[in-house]
Design a protein around this motif. Sequence first.
Motif, PDB file in Angstrom:
ATOM      1  N   MET A  10      18.323   8.848   5.274  1.00 33.99           N
ATOM      2  CA  MET A  10      19.471   7.969   5.225  1.00 33.99           C
ATOM      3  C   MET A  10      19.285   6.734   5.514  1.00 33.99           C
ATOM      4  O   MET A  10      19.005   6.632   6.671  1.00 33.99           O
ATOM      5  CB  MET A  10      20.663   8.822   5.562  1.00 33.99           C
ATOM      6  CG  MET A  10      22.143   8.212   5.247  1.00 33.99           C
ATOM      7  SD  MET A  10      23.391   8.967   5.566  1.00 33.99           S
ATOM      8  CE  MET A  10      23.779  10.627   4.662  1.00 33.99           C
ATOM      9  N   SER A  11      19.660   5.835   4.731  1.00 29.30           N
ATOM     10  CA  SER A  11      19.657   4.272   5.245  1.00 29.30           C
ATOM     11  C   SER A  11      20.916   3.490   4.875  1.00 29.30           C
ATOM     12  O   SER A  11      21.163   2.422   5.291  1.00 29.30           O
ATOM     13  CB  SER A  11      18.619   3.585   4.397  1.00 29.30           C
ATOM     14  OG  SER A  11      18.795   3.588   3.113  1.00 29.30           O
ATOM     15  N   ASP A  12      21.821   4.233   4.115  1.00 29.03           N
ATOM     16  CA  ASP A  12      23.125   3.351   3.848  1.00 29.03           C
ATOM     17  C   ASP A  12      24.185   3.632   4.825  1.00 29.03           C
ATOM     18  O   ASP A  12      24.536   4.717   4.960  1.00 29.03           O
ATOM     19  CB  ASP A  12      23.459   3.952   2.335  1.00 29.03           C
ATOM     20  CG  ASP A  12      25.038   3.335   1.956  1.00 29.03           C
ATOM     21  OD1 ASP A  12      25.402   2.314   2.674  1.00 29.03           O
ATOM     22  OD2 ASP A  12      25.465   3.901   0.956  1.00 29.03           O
ATOM     23  N   PRO A  13      24.681   2.774   5.714  1.00 30.89           N
ATOM     24  CA  PRO A  13      25.576   2.853   6.659  1.00 30.89           C
ATOM     25  C   PRO A  13      26.949   3.734   6.300  1.00 30.89           C
ATOM     26  O   PRO A  13      27.467   4.355   6.863  1.00 30.89           O
ATOM     27  CB  PRO A  13      25.782   1.705   7.232  1.00 30.89           C
ATOM     28  CG  PRO A  13      24.620   0.761   6.877  1.00 30.89           C
ATOM     29  CD  PRO A  13      24.142   1.327   5.841  1.00 30.89           C
ATOM     30  N   GLN A  14      27.385   3.048   5.109  1.00 29.16           N
ATOM     31  CA  GLN A  14      28.542   3.714   4.536  1.00 29.16           C
ATOM     32  C   GLN A  14      28.664   5.262   4.375  1.00 29.16           C
ATOM     33  O   GLN A  14      29.484   5.892   4.393  1.00 29.16           O
ATOM     34  CB  GLN A  14      28.894   2.644   3.569  1.00 29.16           C
ATOM     35  CG  GLN A  14      30.498   3.131   3.012  1.00 29.16           C
ATOM     36  CD  GLN A  14      31.394   3.142   4.180  1.00 29.16           C
ATOM     37  OE1 GLN A  14      31.502   2.029   4.916  1.00 29.16           O
ATOM     38  NE2 GLN A  14      32.480   4.062   4.130  1.00 29.16           N
ATOM     39  N   ALA A  15      27.476   5.288   3.636  1.00 28.62           N
ATOM     40  CA  ALA A  15      27.361   6.758   3.143  1.00 28.62           C
ATOM     41  C   ALA A  15      26.958   7.613   4.355  1.00 28.62           C
ATOM     42  O   ALA A  15      27.437   8.967   4.471  1.00 28.62           O
ATOM     43  CB  ALA A  15      25.980   7.082   2.228  1.00 28.62           C
ATOM     44  N   LEU A  93      22.474   2.998  11.999  1.00 31.93           N
ATOM     45  CA  LEU A  93      23.305   3.038  11.072  1.00 31.93           C
ATOM     46  C   LEU A  93      24.990   2.740  11.331  1.00 31.93           C
ATOM     47  O   LEU A  93      25.581   1.946  10.681  1.00 31.93           O
ATOM     48  CB  LEU A  93      23.222   4.407  10.389  1.00 31.93           C
ATOM     49  CG  LEU A  93      22.179   4.669   9.695  1.00 31.93           C
ATOM     50  CD1 LEU A  93      22.110   6.209   9.305  1.00 31.93           C
ATOM     51  CD2 LEU A  93      22.060   3.751   8.356  1.00 31.93           C
ATOM     52  N   ARG A  96      25.224  -0.821  11.987  1.00 30.14           N
ATOM     53  CA  ARG A  96      25.235  -1.729  10.641  1.00 30.14           C
ATOM     54  C   ARG A  96      26.839  -1.741   9.931  1.00 30.14           C
ATOM     55  O   ARG A  96      26.666  -2.634   9.117  1.00 30.14           O
ATOM     56  CB  ARG A  96      24.245  -1.367   9.870  1.00 30.14           C
ATOM     57  CG  ARG A  96      22.732  -1.569  10.471  1.00 30.14           C
ATOM     58  CD  ARG A  96      21.504  -1.041   9.677  1.00 30.14           C
ATOM     59  NE  ARG A  96      21.749  -1.032   8.079  1.00 30.14           N
ATOM     60  CZ  ARG A  96      21.016  -0.229   7.533  1.00 30.14           C
ATOM     61  NH1 ARG A  96      20.195   0.775   7.896  1.00 30.14           N
ATOM     62  NH2 ARG A  96      21.266  -0.193   5.947  1.00 30.14           N
ATOM     63  N   LEU A  97      27.614  -0.943  10.657  1.00 28.12           N
ATOM     64  CA  LEU A  97      28.773  -0.887   9.993  1.00 28.12           C
ATOM     65  C   LEU A  97      29.562  -2.098  10.482  1.00 28.12           C
ATOM     66  O   LEU A  97      29.497  -2.379  11.789  1.00 28.12           O
ATOM     67  CB  LEU A  97      29.730   0.324  10.216  1.00 28.12           C
ATOM     68  CG  LEU A  97      29.285   1.522   9.423  1.00 28.12           C
ATOM     69  CD1 LEU A  97      30.092   2.783   9.956  1.00 28.12           C
ATOM     70  CD2 LEU A  97      29.587   1.602   7.977  1.00 28.12           C
TER      71      LEU A  97
END
Length: 146
Positions: A10-15, A93, A96-97
């Motif tokens: 997983m690379s998307d902080p929001q996900a 992650l 990064r948010l």
Amino acid sequence: FFFACGSGTMSDPQAFAEQLELFFVLSDDFKMALWKWVRQHSTVLETMKAADPTAEQSLEHYEVYRGYASLIEEQVEHFLKEQSLTMPQAVELIKRLPTEAQQQLISLDFINAALQYVDFLRFLREYADVYGQDPDSDNVLPLASH
């Protein structure tokens, strides 16, 4: 403190944040584990809510806190394994948010309460109204905080 294994896909902080919230706020497994732990320690938790965090704490209170920390550690390990992430990847992650997004994550409240005894006492006070509710109710954990 926490250990996990996985390849980290997983690379998307929001996900990631959404999955973390789903796990800690809506997961029946987590709600049941927390509910059982709270029920087991309900009498001591009541006295801990009123405890002065700056005063010397009893060994019994600290042992209850360590039990909570172990429960959360197990849950975090399980979540990270499901997500194929390591703890350093998860921390990255979250970092990064945006700060305001981090502050809205109830899941981080659960995790942070496991890191420091004083934070655990604060957590008990904030979430005291929902402890002991049946895990099958729709509002076992607050969906809006802060």
